[in-house]
Design an enzyme around this catalytic site. Structure first.
Site, PDB file in Angstrom:
ATOM      1  N   GLY A   9       0.922  -1.159  -0.048  1.00 29.42           N
ATOM      2  CA  GLY A   9       0.025   0.029  -0.011  1.00 29.42           C
ATOM      3  C   GLY A   9       0.663   1.271  -0.191  1.00 29.42           C
ATOM      4  N   VAL A  10       2.120   1.116   0.213  1.00 29.79           N
ATOM      5  CA  VAL A  10       3.011   2.386   0.197  1.00 29.79           C
ATOM      6  C   VAL A  10       3.298   2.717  -1.220  1.00 29.79           C
ATOM      7  CG1 VAL A  10       5.193   3.139   0.469  1.00 29.79           C
ATOM      8  CG2 VAL A  10       4.342   1.623   2.406  1.00 29.79           C
ATOM      9  N   MET A  12       5.159   5.273  -3.827  1.00 24.53           N
ATOM     10  CA  MET A  12       6.502   6.066  -4.193  1.00 24.53           C
ATOM     11  C   MET A  12       6.642   6.833  -5.570  1.00 24.53           C
ATOM     12  SD  MET A  12       9.450   3.285  -5.017  1.00 24.53           S
ATOM     13  CE  MET A  12      10.751   4.449  -5.031  1.00 24.53           C
ATOM     14  N   PRO A  13       7.039   8.106  -5.604  1.00 23.30           N
ATOM     15  CA  PRO A  13       7.321   8.655  -6.776  1.00 23.30           C
ATOM     16  C   PRO A  13       8.081   7.749  -7.879  1.00 23.30           C
ATOM     17  CG  PRO A  13       8.056  10.121  -4.974  1.00 23.30           C
ATOM     18  CD  PRO A  13       8.166   8.653  -4.441  1.00 23.30           C
ATOM     19  N   GLY A  16      12.955   9.948  -9.478  1.00 24.67           N
ATOM     20  CA  GLY A  16      14.096  10.533  -8.496  1.00 24.67           C
ATOM     21  C   GLY A  16      15.288  10.857  -8.918  1.00 24.67           C
ATOM     22  N   GLY A  18      19.502   9.457  -8.181  1.00 25.09           N
ATOM     23  CA  GLY A  18      20.521   8.611  -7.371  1.00 25.09           C
ATOM     24  C   GLY A  18      21.624   9.231  -7.131  1.00 25.09           C
ATOM     25  N   TYR A  48      27.756   3.581  -0.990  1.00 25.15           N
ATOM     26  CA  TYR A  48      28.069   4.998  -1.583  1.00 25.15           C
ATOM     27  C   TYR A  48      28.899   6.073  -0.752  1.00 25.15           C
ATOM     28  CZ  TYR A  48      24.423   3.629  -4.897  1.00 25.15           C
ATOM     29  OH  TYR A  48      23.623   2.673  -5.700  1.00 25.15           O
ATOM     30  N   HIS A 103      21.667  -4.753  -0.582  1.00 22.11           N
ATOM     31  CA  HIS A 103      22.352  -4.276  -1.703  1.00 22.11           C
ATOM     32  C   HIS A 103      22.650  -5.306  -2.697  1.00 22.11           C
ATOM     33  CE1 HIS A 103      24.698  -0.203  -3.382  1.00 22.11           C
ATOM     34  NE2 HIS A 103      24.302  -1.231  -4.407  1.00 22.11           N
TER      35      HIS A 103
HETATM   36  P1  NAD Z   1      22.346   6.854 -15.174  1.00 24.47           P
HETATM   37  O1  NAD Z   1      22.043   5.845 -16.213  1.00 24.47           O
HETATM   38  O2  NAD Z   1      21.522   7.166 -14.353  1.00 24.47           O
HETATM   39  O3  NAD Z   1      23.423   7.640 -16.035  1.00 24.47           O
HETATM   40  C1  NAD Z   1      24.000   8.591 -15.480  1.00 24.47           C
HETATM   41  C2  NAD Z   1      24.932   9.550 -16.521  1.00 24.47           C
HETATM   42  O4  NAD Z   1      23.975  10.071 -17.555  1.00 24.47           O
HETATM   43  C3  NAD Z   1      25.663  10.530 -15.659  1.00 24.47           C
HETATM   44  O5  NAD Z   1      27.002  10.193 -16.483  1.00 24.47           O
HETATM   45  C4  NAD Z   1      25.029  11.653 -16.117  1.00 24.47           C
HETATM   46  O6  NAD Z   1      25.745  12.930 -16.308  1.00 24.47           O
HETATM   47  C5  NAD Z   1      24.329  11.579 -17.476  1.00 24.47           C
HETATM   48  N1  NAD Z   1      23.113  12.255 -17.477  1.00 24.47           N
HETATM   49  C6  NAD Z   1      22.092  12.367 -16.620  1.00 24.47           C
HETATM   50  N2  NAD Z   1      21.105  13.110 -17.214  1.00 24.47           N
HETATM   51  C7  NAD Z   1      21.272  13.337 -18.345  1.00 24.47           C
HETATM   52  C8  NAD Z   1      20.809  13.888 -19.308  1.00 24.47           C
HETATM   53  N3  NAD Z   1      19.378  14.592 -18.997  1.00 24.47           N
HETATM   54  N4  NAD Z   1      21.378  14.420 -20.537  1.00 24.47           N
HETATM   55  C9  NAD Z   1      22.455  13.943 -20.826  1.00 24.47           C
HETATM   56  N5  NAD Z   1      23.108  12.946 -19.820  1.00 24.47           N
HETATM   57  C10 NAD Z   1      22.738  12.813 -18.577  1.00 24.47           C
HETATM   58  O7  NAD Z   1      23.482   5.990 -14.497  1.00 24.47           O
HETATM   59  P2  NAD Z   1      23.819   6.214 -13.029  1.00 24.47           P
HETATM   60  O8  NAD Z   1      23.693   7.259 -12.251  1.00 24.47           O
HETATM   61  O9  NAD Z   1      25.289   5.297 -12.693  1.00 24.47           O
HETATM   62  O10 NAD Z   1      22.589   5.120 -12.202  1.00 24.47           O
HETATM   63  C11 NAD Z   1      21.438   5.666 -11.774  1.00 24.47           C
HETATM   64  C12 NAD Z   1      21.658   5.439 -10.323  1.00 24.47           C
HETATM   65  O11 NAD Z   1      21.252   3.790  -9.663  1.00 24.47           O
HETATM   66  C13 NAD Z   1      22.715   5.901  -9.300  1.00 24.47           C
HETATM   67  O12 NAD Z   1      22.711   7.060  -9.215  1.00 24.47           O
HETATM   68  C14 NAD Z   1      22.499   4.730  -8.104  1.00 24.47           C
HETATM   69  O13 NAD Z   1      21.514   5.416  -7.098  1.00 24.47           O
HETATM   70  C15 NAD Z   1      21.838   3.815  -8.688  1.00 24.47           C
HETATM   71  N6  NAD Z   1      22.575   2.364  -9.006  1.00 24.47           N
HETATM   72  C16 NAD Z   1      22.377   1.373  -8.343  1.00 24.47           C
HETATM   73  C17 NAD Z   1      23.016   0.298  -8.403  1.00 24.47           C
HETATM   74  C18 NAD Z   1      22.549  -1.031  -7.414  1.00 24.47           C
HETATM   75  O14 NAD Z   1      23.706  -1.977  -7.625  1.00 24.47           O
HETATM   76  N7  NAD Z   1      21.613  -0.914  -6.787  1.00 24.47           N
HETATM   77  C19 NAD Z   1      24.220   0.019  -9.225  1.00 24.47           C
HETATM   78  C20 NAD Z   1      24.306   1.307 -10.032  1.00 24.47           C
HETATM   79  C21 NAD Z   1      23.527   2.420  -9.722  1.00 24.47           C
END
Ligand code: NAD
Length: 279
Positions: A9-10, A12-13, A16, A18, A48, A103
């Site tokens: 029931g929660v 989330m947007p 967002g 990362g 992180y 994670h």
């Molecule tokens: P992403 O696919 O979101 O890409 C980020 C890259 O795209 C950056 O280089 C950024 O400068 C560029 N970018 C962002 N917006 C843009 C735009 N509008 N136009 C052009 N370029 C743009 O990859 P990410 O940031 O590595 O991943 C997103 C999030 O996923 C991370 O911040 C993290 O919170 C999460 N993540 C989780 C895991 C996990 O193991 N659970 C692993 C990796 C990442």
């Protein structure tokens, strides 16, 4: 904004930000900038090592905690630590987490799950998720754990839309948070002709077309960016809709390519990776 309603029931947007691979200061600036632009969901992790910066960014923005959906992840080396969740809360400067993930699927994940289940019952955690878990372990969690997981977080983008996993999620009512939603900024993915064509059609950028495709595919997204203009653009995807035909054209980009491959050796390394102080 559109919202995903979880099986408990929660809500989330669906979009967002990362803060992976950001220093504490970068996370602070990025989170404050995102919240000032109207973003209300933030994804960080113990691993992180920027939860303190994330918490500072929240407070700097002046946005009320209850208006923010805060996601973080426990790192394997603290799965069994009784105080791990309280320490996470202290770093973030909050008394609850909206969604807490394990994670990585290291051997001690079952103990970690018990730890987050306890926090869920105590009201410190509002929803539970599993990140990077293969389908057999997800199924085990669904079958054996008292509180069923609500979300998974996995790599997903137009090259690898997680078609098989989504069939399983549809049966269990679990949602998907797509990491690397823009292919970690891979220019080759972003410059695919279909995205350029649709960007012209809708007066949007290629990144916005990809992110809109995620939303219409049911994915929760949280692209990373330190650039305030990109942060704003990545959130400005709720004023247009791709047609079924557009969605079908984008589906053709699927080539099975993943940027990350988990191996038993890598998972074993995660189990030993100690966290550095997060200042
Ligand atoms: P992403 O696919 O979101 O890409 C980020 C890259 O795209 C950056 O280089 C950024 O400068 C560029 N970018 C962002 N917006 C843009 C735009 N509008 N136009 C052009 N370029 C743009 O990859 P990410 O940031 O590595 O991943 C997103 C999030 O996923 C991370 O911040 C993290 O919170 C999460 N993540 C989780 C895991 C996990 O193991 N659970 C692993 C990796 C990442």
């Amino acid at each position: 904004m559109e919202y995903f309603k979880m099986n408990n029931g929660v809500e989330m947007p669906m979009a967002g930000i990362g803060v992976f691979m950001m220093s504490p200061q970068e996370a602070e600036d990025s989170v404050a900038s995102a919240l000032e632009s109207g973003v209300r969901m933030i994804d960080t992790a113990n691993g992180y090592m920027n939860e303190s910066g994330t918490g500072r960014g929240i407070r700097k923005s002046g946005v009320a905690r209850e208006d923010i959906f805060l996601v973080t992840k426990l790192w394997p080396t603290v799965y069994e630590k009784e105080t791990a969740i309280d320490e996470t809360l202290a770093r973030l400067g909050t008394d609850y987490i909206d969604l807490l993930f394990l994670h990585q699927p290291t051997d001690n994940w079952r103990e970690g799950y018990k730890n987050i289940e306890k926090a869920y019952k105590e009201g410190k955690v509002k929803a539970i998720g599993l990140s990077n878990f293969p389908e057999d372990l997800l199924q085990e969690a669904i079958d054996t754990m008292e509180i069923k997981p609500q979300m998974v977080q996995v790599e997903a983008h137009p090259y690898f839309p997680q078609t098989e996993l989504k069939k399983m999620l549809a049966e269990t009512g679990m949602g998907l948070m797509a990491w690397y939603p823009l292919g970690h900024g891979d220019k080759t993915l972003m410059a695919q002709p279909v995205f350029t064509e649709l960007a012209e059609k809708y007066g949007k950028s290629n990144a916005q077309i990809i992110l809109r495709w995620h939303i219409q595919s049911g994915d929760v997204i949280f692209p990373g960016s330190k650039n305030p203009a990109h942060i704003r653009d990545n959130f400005d995807i709720f004023d247009f809709k791709l047609t079924d035909e557009d969605m079908a054209k984008i589906a053709e980009v699927d080539n099975g390519r993943r940027y990350y491959e988990a191996s038993p050796e890598l998972i074993a390394q995660y189990a030993k990776m100690e966290l550095q102080p997060d200042l």
